[in-house]
Every structure is written in structure tokens, then in C-alpha cells.
Write a protein that holds these residues in place. Sequence first.
Motif, short mmCIF file in Angstrom:
data_model
loop_
_atom_site.label_atom_id
_atom_site.label_comp_id
_atom_site.label_asym_id
_atom_site.label_seq_id
_atom_site.Cartn_x
_atom_site.Cartn_y
_atom_site.Cartn_z
N VAL A 100 53.61 40.71 35.42
CA VAL A 100 52.59 40.81 36.45
C VAL A 100 51.50 39.74 36.26
O VAL A 100 51.13 39.03 37.19
N ILE A 101 51.01 39.60 35.03
CA ILE A 101 49.99 38.58 34.76
C ILE A 101 50.60 37.19 34.96
O ILE A 101 49.93 36.25 35.40
N GLY A 102 51.89 37.06 34.67
CA GLY A 102 52.59 35.78 34.82
C GLY A 102 52.60 35.27 36.25
O GLY A 102 52.88 34.09 36.49
N MET A 103 52.29 36.12 37.21
CA MET A 103 52.22 35.65 38.59
C MET A 103 51.01 34.74 38.81
O MET A 103 51.00 33.92 39.71
N GLN A 104 49.97 34.90 37.98
CA GLN A 104 48.73 34.17 38.24
C GLN A 104 48.82 32.65 38.04
O GLN A 104 48.43 31.90 38.94
N GLY A 156 41.96 32.63 24.30
CA GLY A 156 42.66 31.52 24.96
C GLY A 156 41.83 31.03 26.13
O GLY A 156 40.79 31.61 26.45
N HIS A 157 42.33 29.96 26.78
CA HIS A 157 41.58 29.39 27.90
C HIS A 157 41.33 30.40 29.01
O HIS A 157 40.26 30.42 29.61
N CYS A 158 42.32 31.21 29.32
CA CYS A 158 42.25 32.01 30.55
C CYS A 158 42.26 33.52 30.34
O CYS A 158 42.38 34.27 31.31
N ASN A 159 42.18 34.02 29.08
CA ASN A 159 42.31 35.46 28.86
C ASN A 159 41.42 36.29 29.78
O ASN A 159 41.87 37.19 30.47
N ARG A 160 40.13 35.97 29.76
CA ARG A 160 39.18 36.78 30.53
C ARG A 160 39.47 36.70 32.02
O ARG A 160 39.45 37.69 32.74
N GLU A 161 39.76 35.46 32.47
CA GLU A 161 40.03 35.24 33.89
C GLU A 161 41.25 36.04 34.35
O GLU A 161 41.24 36.65 35.43
N ARG A 162 42.31 36.07 33.52
CA ARG A 162 43.54 36.76 33.92
C ARG A 162 43.30 38.25 34.13
O ARG A 162 43.74 38.83 35.12
N VAL A 163 42.62 38.87 33.16
CA VAL A 163 42.41 40.31 33.27
C VAL A 163 41.40 40.63 34.37
O VAL A 163 41.59 41.56 35.14
N ALA A 164 40.35 39.79 34.47
CA ALA A 164 39.35 40.02 35.52
C ALA A 164 40.00 39.93 36.90
O ALA A 164 39.70 40.72 37.79
N HIS A 165 40.91 38.98 37.06
CA HIS A 165 41.57 38.81 38.35
C HIS A 165 42.45 40.02 38.67
O HIS A 165 42.46 40.51 39.80
N HIS A 166 43.16 40.50 37.65
CA HIS A 166 44.02 41.67 37.86
C HIS A 166 43.17 42.88 38.26
O HIS A 166 43.50 43.63 39.18
N ARG A 167 42.06 43.03 37.55
CA ARG A 167 41.18 44.15 37.82
C ARG A 167 40.63 44.07 39.26
O ARG A 167 40.61 45.06 39.98
N ARG A 168 40.23 42.86 39.64
CA ARG A 168 39.67 42.67 40.98
C ARG A 168 40.73 42.99 42.05
O ARG A 168 40.47 43.72 43.01
N ALA A 169 41.92 42.44 41.86
CA ALA A 169 42.99 42.67 42.84
C ALA A 169 43.29 44.17 42.93
O ALA A 169 43.51 44.71 44.02
N HIS A 170 43.28 44.83 41.78
CA HIS A 170 43.58 46.26 41.74
C HIS A 170 42.49 47.04 42.48
O HIS A 170 42.79 47.91 43.31
N ASP A 171 41.24 46.71 42.19
CA ASP A 171 40.12 47.41 42.83
C ASP A 171 40.08 47.15 44.33
O ASP A 171 39.89 48.06 45.13
N GLU A 172 40.28 45.88 44.70
CA GLU A 172 40.19 45.54 46.12
C GLU A 172 41.36 46.12 46.91
O GLU A 172 41.30 46.22 48.13
N GLY A 173 42.42 46.48 46.22
CA GLY A 173 43.57 47.07 46.91
C GLY A 173 43.47 48.59 47.01
O GLY A 173 44.34 49.22 47.62
N SER A 174 42.42 49.15 46.44
CA SER A 174 42.37 50.62 46.38
C SER A 174 42.28 51.24 47.78
O SER A 174 42.80 52.33 48.01
N TRP A 175 41.66 50.52 48.74
CA TRP A 175 41.53 51.09 50.09
C TRP A 175 42.91 51.27 50.73
O TRP A 175 43.12 52.20 51.50
N VAL A 176 43.85 50.39 50.37
CA VAL A 176 45.21 50.52 50.93
C VAL A 176 45.83 51.81 50.40
O VAL A 176 46.40 52.60 51.17
N ARG A 177 45.69 52.02 49.10
CA ARG A 177 46.27 53.23 48.50
C ARG A 177 45.59 54.48 49.06
O ARG A 177 46.25 55.48 49.36
N ASP A 178 44.27 54.39 49.24
CA ASP A 178 43.54 55.53 49.82
C ASP A 178 44.02 55.81 51.23
O ASP A 178 44.20 56.97 51.62
N ALA A 179 44.22 54.73 52.00
CA ALA A 179 44.65 54.90 53.39
C ALA A 179 46.03 55.56 53.46
O ALA A 179 46.28 56.43 54.29
#
Lengths: 96, 323
Positions: free
Chosen positions: B57-61, B286-309
Motif C-alpha cells: 500500500v505504501i509502495g503506491m506512493q 529515511g528521506h520520506c518516512n514521515r511523508e509516507r505515513v502522513a499521506h496514508h493517514r490523510r488519504a484514510h481520514d479524507e476518505g472517511s466520508w465515503v465509508r460513512d456514506a
Amino acid sequence: MTDNVNMKLYEVFLRSRRGLDHKHVGSLHAEDQEQALEYARDVYTRRGEGVSIWVVNSSDICASQESDCESFYDPLDDKPYRHATHYKLPDEVNSM
Amino acid sequence: MIQFDSKELSSSELEGLNAHFQERIDAEEKIEPKDWMPEKYRKNLIRQISQHAHSEVIGMQPEGNWITRAPTLHRKAVLLAKVQDEAGHGLYLYSSAETMGITREELIESLHDGSAKYAQIFNYPTLSWADMGALGWLVDGAAIVNQVSLQRTSYGPYARSMVRICKEESFHQRQGYHILMTLMEGSAEQKAMAQDAVNRFWWPSLMMFGPHDAASAHSAQSMKWKVKRQTNDELRQKFVDQSVEQAKAIGLTLPDPDLVWNEERGHFDFGEIDWAEFDRVVSGSGHCNRERVAHHRRAHDEGSWVRDAICAYEEKKRSREVA
């Protein structure tokens, strides 16, 4: 974390082409059957792996327990005469 | 699912179950979800499978980073298909981890809080288009070597998801090699770009196989339980051996002055990995550790309305059925 709390688990079965049985390929979470079918299509048939998909609510599956194997299958195991190889025939007709 | 509570078993009962479990593994039988298994086996597998799932999943980034800038429409379509595959692979693996009695939410939560890891390679940035080639060729190549071996792992659901993943993965490696091959047929600048990508990704790819066998925390037990079928060093050697020819065929140089054929061993010798770098990247710097997890978290949070719907819609349908 309210996410998948209500999402049901579905088992996915695929018929790879006409004439073959549906075969279990995996599982996924979905809210209802239609959504499960669409997810299954996206996840398990990206390369033409199937012509027909079944999705089944995992909780609807009633399964035998492998640990009860002995008592469950025992009555069927002592009937060797059900197998073709039980009957010794003369060599000339043995391909019967 | 039958829940065996190990605490309620006497020590001799536990010993018997353990012995039976190991016998089954020694006889090359698979372990299936409803079987009794040692708690450590379960924990170890959840750790390994979830790490594997998170890696997909992280490998998609790093690759998603180049979708909008792919040089042709064809390359863009290919990259999209590859990234979509990775999402699918993540799902196969999450599903097999879930058969061990852990929920998807718990798995995602431990990715977000850092208690679960993913492959260290995805913490390197993708700086040029050639990196899409190097990722496909080297990173997917290394993953395939590992995954082919894991098709024979002792846990049934994990083994089966590996079979499915391996079938799909070979296109990933080939499209990456094809990108590098095309660049190597191009201008001097394009060749330099391909070589630069290989220079940056070669060593991190070797690190993907994990620490040396002697230093690997989980290796010995994993081999005994046949969770792993070949050791980190065996798999790494296999990857090095196959990569040398592939690099040569399109005029790429692997950045290791100690890389030399060893007639006696029948393998290539290669230089020592920078384990300090490995530790740094694995432990979060590493160069991108924080960015990778932050991005996953953001995508997950921003997608929550879809799951709620989806839940709300289902709720509405249910209440109508009742009425």
C-alpha cells in the motif's frame, strides 16, 4: 475508527471459464452484496480471470471442523468396495 | 472460529499441541486459520503479513508520484495499472492477516502509530522518470524473489495470496526493465538518467532482504516454522546473481566495485551493505518516512466520508425493509 466496524466479510468465488466450477479466491469487506460484487470484480478479475463471480457472506458459511475429522468421516472410511481398485479383474480386462 | 485459550491448557496439553503443530509443519502440511497454533507463530505471522501488506500500500506512493508526469499515454496507463495492482495485493494480504483474528482497523492503526513497519525501500524519493524503471526492475524484482519463496510458506492463506501476487507481479518487473531499456537506447542524457536511478536504488534493493541471517531477529524460528523457506542471505544472493546479467544486457553498471564472479561458490561476490543506513531508514529517519505515513493517514481520514456514506445508505435500506 468507526470504519469497517459494520462492514461485512464476504468470500469470493470465481468461475474462470464456462464449464468449470466456481473456485474460492479470497475475501473482502463490503457493505452489501452488490458492492461486494463490484469490489470482487475490481480486485480479483483485472486480467480476465473470471466469467462469473459469486460472493457469499462469510458468516453464512457453515464449516466442518478439521479437528473432528475422525468422528465426522469415520463411517465413510471403512467401505473400500466403493473404490474401483477394490475389484481385482483379469489382466485382459483390467482397463475396465 | 474456535478460540483456543492457551492459558486454560495445562503445560502437558500445550506441549502436545505444540508437538503436533511442528509435526504437521515438518510433514509439509499447511496450517489453516482454524488450526491450533502457538501464540508466537500467530504474532510472528501477523507481523510479517501486515508488514508485507503495508509495503504494497505504501509502495503506491513513490510510483503514484509519477503518474501525472509519465512521458507517454501508454506509460501512464501501464503505471496506473501497476499501482492498482499494488492496492489489490495489499487487500489480498490484509485479508490473509485477518484470518488470524486481527481486524483491518487494528492493522491500519499500527501502521499509523508506527508499531508496524513496511519495506524500507519506499522511504527513498523518486526523483526522475528513470526511477520508475529502477523501482520496477529492482524493487519488484527483489520482491518477486522473496515472494516466489513465500509461495511455499506454512500458513495456507498467506501462501495462496503469494501465488496470486506472483502471477501478477512479473509484469511489474518487466515494465520497469522496459523503461530502463528504452532510456538506454536513447540520448547520452537519458542513459545517464537510467544509470543514476540504478545507482540510487541498487543498494536499498539489497537491503530489502533484511539483515544478515546471523543478525536477523526472527530468522531461525521462522525457518523452523517454515514461515520463511529461504534465509535473507540466500534470497539476496539469488537476486544479485540474476541482476548482473540483466544489467549487462542493456549496458547498465551496478554500483559495486566488489561485485565479481566467484567460480568456487558459483555465485557473485558483492560488497558489504551500509547497515547504518538500513537502521536509520527502518527506524524512521529515511528521506520520506514521515511523508509516507502522513499521506496514508490523510488519504484514510479524507476518505472517511465515503465509508460513512456507504454505512448510512445501508442503514437507510435496512430501515425501509423493516417498514
